[in-house]
Design a protein around this motif. Structure first.
Motif, PDB file in Angstrom:
ATOM      1  N   LEU A 160      20.215  -0.559 160.949  1.00 39.72           N
ATOM      2  CA  LEU A 160      21.121  -1.284 160.058  1.00 39.72           C
ATOM      3  C   LEU A 160      22.128  -2.059 160.889  1.00 39.72           C
ATOM      4  O   LEU A 160      22.516  -1.617 161.977  1.00 39.72           O
ATOM      5  CB  LEU A 160      21.862  -0.316 159.137  1.00 39.72           C
ATOM      6  N   ALA A 161      22.565  -3.185 160.381  1.00 38.93           N
ATOM      7  CA  ALA A 161      23.533  -4.016 161.105  1.00 38.93           C
ATOM      8  C   ALA A 161      24.777  -3.206 161.437  1.00 38.93           C
ATOM      9  O   ALA A 161      25.240  -2.380 160.641  1.00 38.93           O
ATOM     10  CB  ALA A 161      23.904  -5.236 160.263  1.00 38.93           C
ATOM     11  N   ASN A 162      25.305  -3.431 162.629  1.00 34.43           N
ATOM     12  CA  ASN A 162      26.555  -2.810 163.089  1.00 34.43           C
ATOM     13  C   ASN A 162      26.468  -1.303 163.277  1.00 34.43           C
ATOM     14  O   ASN A 162      27.479  -0.597 163.180  1.00 34.43           O
ATOM     15  CB  ASN A 162      27.715  -3.151 162.137  1.00 34.43           C
ATOM     16  N   THR A 163      25.269  -0.802 163.547  1.00 36.96           N
ATOM     17  CA  THR A 163      25.155   0.615 163.904  1.00 36.96           C
ATOM     18  C   THR A 163      24.896   0.804 165.392  1.00 36.96           C
ATOM     19  O   THR A 163      25.183   1.874 165.928  1.00 36.96           O
ATOM     20  CB  THR A 163      24.027   1.312 163.113  1.00 36.96           C
ATOM     21  N   TYR A 164      24.338  -0.199 166.070  1.00 39.09           N
ATOM     22  CA  TYR A 164      24.109  -0.129 167.519  1.00 39.09           C
ATOM     23  C   TYR A 164      23.453   1.203 167.885  1.00 39.09           C
ATOM     24  O   TYR A 164      23.894   1.917 168.781  1.00 39.09           O
ATOM     25  CB  TYR A 164      25.427  -0.290 168.294  1.00 39.09           C
ATOM     26  N   LEU A 165      22.380   1.513 167.187  1.00 41.10           N
ATOM     27  CA  LEU A 165      21.831   2.859 167.240  1.00 41.10           C
ATOM     28  C   LEU A 165      20.377   2.859 167.710  1.00 41.10           C
ATOM     29  O   LEU A 165      19.584   2.013 167.306  1.00 41.10           O
ATOM     30  CB  LEU A 165      21.920   3.475 165.839  1.00 41.10           C
ATOM     31  N   ASP A 166      20.055   3.814 168.582  1.00 39.58           N
ATOM     32  CA  ASP A 166      18.664   4.021 168.996  1.00 39.58           C
ATOM     33  C   ASP A 166      18.065   5.257 168.346  1.00 39.58           C
ATOM     34  O   ASP A 166      16.940   5.237 167.873  1.00 39.58           O
ATOM     35  CB  ASP A 166      18.575   4.144 170.518  1.00 39.58           C
ATOM     36  N   GLY A 167      18.811   6.354 168.366  1.00 39.52           N
ATOM     37  CA  GLY A 167      18.257   7.581 167.811  1.00 39.52           C
ATOM     38  C   GLY A 167      19.327   8.583 167.465  1.00 39.52           C
ATOM     39  O   GLY A 167      20.510   8.408 167.780  1.00 39.52           O
ATOM     40  N   ALA A 168      18.906   9.659 166.803  1.00 39.46           N
ATOM     41  CA  ALA A 168      19.833  10.713 166.410  1.00 39.46           C
ATOM     42  C   ALA A 168      19.087  12.025 166.301  1.00 39.46           C
ATOM     43  O   ALA A 168      17.885  12.056 166.030  1.00 39.46           O
ATOM     44  CB  ALA A 168      20.495  10.380 165.074  1.00 39.46           C
ATOM     45  N   ALA A 169      19.804  13.107 166.531  1.00 41.00           N
ATOM     46  CA  ALA A 169      19.285  14.455 166.315  1.00 41.00           C
ATOM     47  C   ALA A 169      20.194  15.121 165.296  1.00 41.00           C
ATOM     48  O   ALA A 169      21.415  15.129 165.451  1.00 41.00           O
ATOM     49  CB  ALA A 169      19.276  15.240 167.621  1.00 41.00           C
ATOM     50  N   MET A 170      19.605  15.660 164.234  1.00 47.65           N
ATOM     51  CA  MET A 170      20.372  16.244 163.138  1.00 47.65           C
ATOM     52  C   MET A 170      19.688  17.504 162.643  1.00 47.65           C
ATOM     53  O   MET A 170      18.584  17.845 163.077  1.00 47.65           O
ATOM     54  CB  MET A 170      20.498  15.232 161.988  1.00 47.65           C
ATOM     55  N   LEU A 171      20.350  18.181 161.717  1.00 46.78           N
ATOM     56  CA  LEU A 171      19.784  19.376 161.097  1.00 46.78           C
ATOM     57  C   LEU A 171      19.841  19.233 159.587  1.00 46.78           C
ATOM     58  O   LEU A 171      20.854  18.780 159.032  1.00 46.78           O
ATOM     59  CB  LEU A 171      20.570  20.626 161.504  1.00 46.78           C
TER      60      LEU A 171
END
Length: 306
Positions: A160-171
């Motif tokens: 999504l725009a303006n997230t500057y994101l590659d990945g995430a780890a969550m539960l």
């Protein structure tokens, strides 16, 4: 919903009349949450939300439905606030990030593995097995299936725009590990490094009273001194190209195509991974571009990219 609350409070119109449901109630507003800040139009375009007419006017209703699927307000609301478990860009829009994370959690909840995750199962050997899947043409899909067989959900949620994101780890609420990836850089080397990095977070840093979420902008890798992020980088590097093989091979000092391919064959990974490591180490992203295989990851996943 905000208008319904106002009509109910100031004009005394009954909730069930406004909602047009017998016995209907108006959900309480959430203090500190600004529903109109969620990028609902973009989220609907990318399949995160059901596309409806004038969706911006119904942002709260749409987001509440997504939150319910993601685990409820107790899981989703904290996502809108900054926390320490992040390698995040200072320009990151926390509401866009929260919307993306909710989508990933909702997708994971809808597709939970049949086998439960066993804590401690992600070892160096496990990560090496995942890395070796890169040698297959459909390696990204094989990785998703392999992780599911060990109780870990891999969700691809477009950037999504303006997230500057590659990945995430969550539960998930029940403790099921979830890895979300954006594939904003549609390159094999980026995919495999990010995947192994997030798996290390699952193995070493999530749960047990610690963080329930790590989000990563890998562009900040060289500037980040968080020991957890450093450990995730190191485990990912070792899994992809063991230090012993890396140090003994001439590829890093003589980055010729033949050397890259030879080292990749020696450690059992795709040549793009070796090429990506050399480009990173040299800080030169013009070399070996023919080997990093741009455009070879997204094609495996049936999601809306635009």
């Amino acid at each position: 919903l905000s208008m319904i609350r106002a009509l109910n409070k100031h004009l005394g119109i009954p909730a069930e009349v406004l909602i047009q449901e017998p016995g209907g109630t108006i959900p309480d507003d959430v203090e500190g949450l600004e529903w109109n800040r969620f990028p609902v139009t973009e989220m609907a375009r990318k399949g995160f939300l059901k596309a409806t007419k004038n969706i911006k006017e119904h942002a709260e209703r749409a987001m509440r439905e997504l939150m319910a699927r993601a685990g409820g307000l107790q899981v989703a609301a904290p996502l809108c606030r900054k926390n320490d478990g992040t390698r995040r860009n200072a320009k990151m829009d926390s509401y866009a990030l929260a919307g993306w994370c909710m989508h990933v959690l909702a997708q994971a909840g809808d597709n939970k593995p049949k086998k439960a995750y066993r804590k401690g199962s992600i070892t160096h050997a496990f990560l090496r097995e995942v890395a070796k899947l890169s040698s297959f043409e459909d390696g990204p899909l094989r990785a998703q299936q392999y992780l599911a067989s060990h109780g870990i959900v891999l969700v691809i949620g477009p950037h999504l725009a303006n997230t500057y994101l590659d990945g995430a780890a969550m539960l998930l609420e029940d403790g099921t590990p979830v890895i979300g990836m954006t594939l904003r850089y549609d390159r094999l080397d980026n995919f495999w490094f990010c995947l192994l990095h997030e798996l290390t977070h699952v193995a070493r840093h999530l749960g047990d009273g610690g963080d329930r979420m790590f989000v990563d902008d890998l562009d900040l890798r060289a500037k980040d001194n968080d020991p957890r992020e450093k450990e995730a980088d190191e485990w990912a590097e070792e899994a992809l190209i063991p230090a012993k093989d890396w140090n003994e091979h001439p590829a890093q000092d003589a980055p010729h195509v033949s050397n890259v391919i030879a080292l990749a064959q020696r450690v059992g990974v795709h040549p793009a991974i070796v090429a990506g490591r050399i480009r990173w180490r040299h800080g030169n992203y013009h070399i070996l571009s023919q080997l990093v295989r741009t455009g070879e990851v997204r094609k495996h996943f049936d999601v809306q990219w635009k």
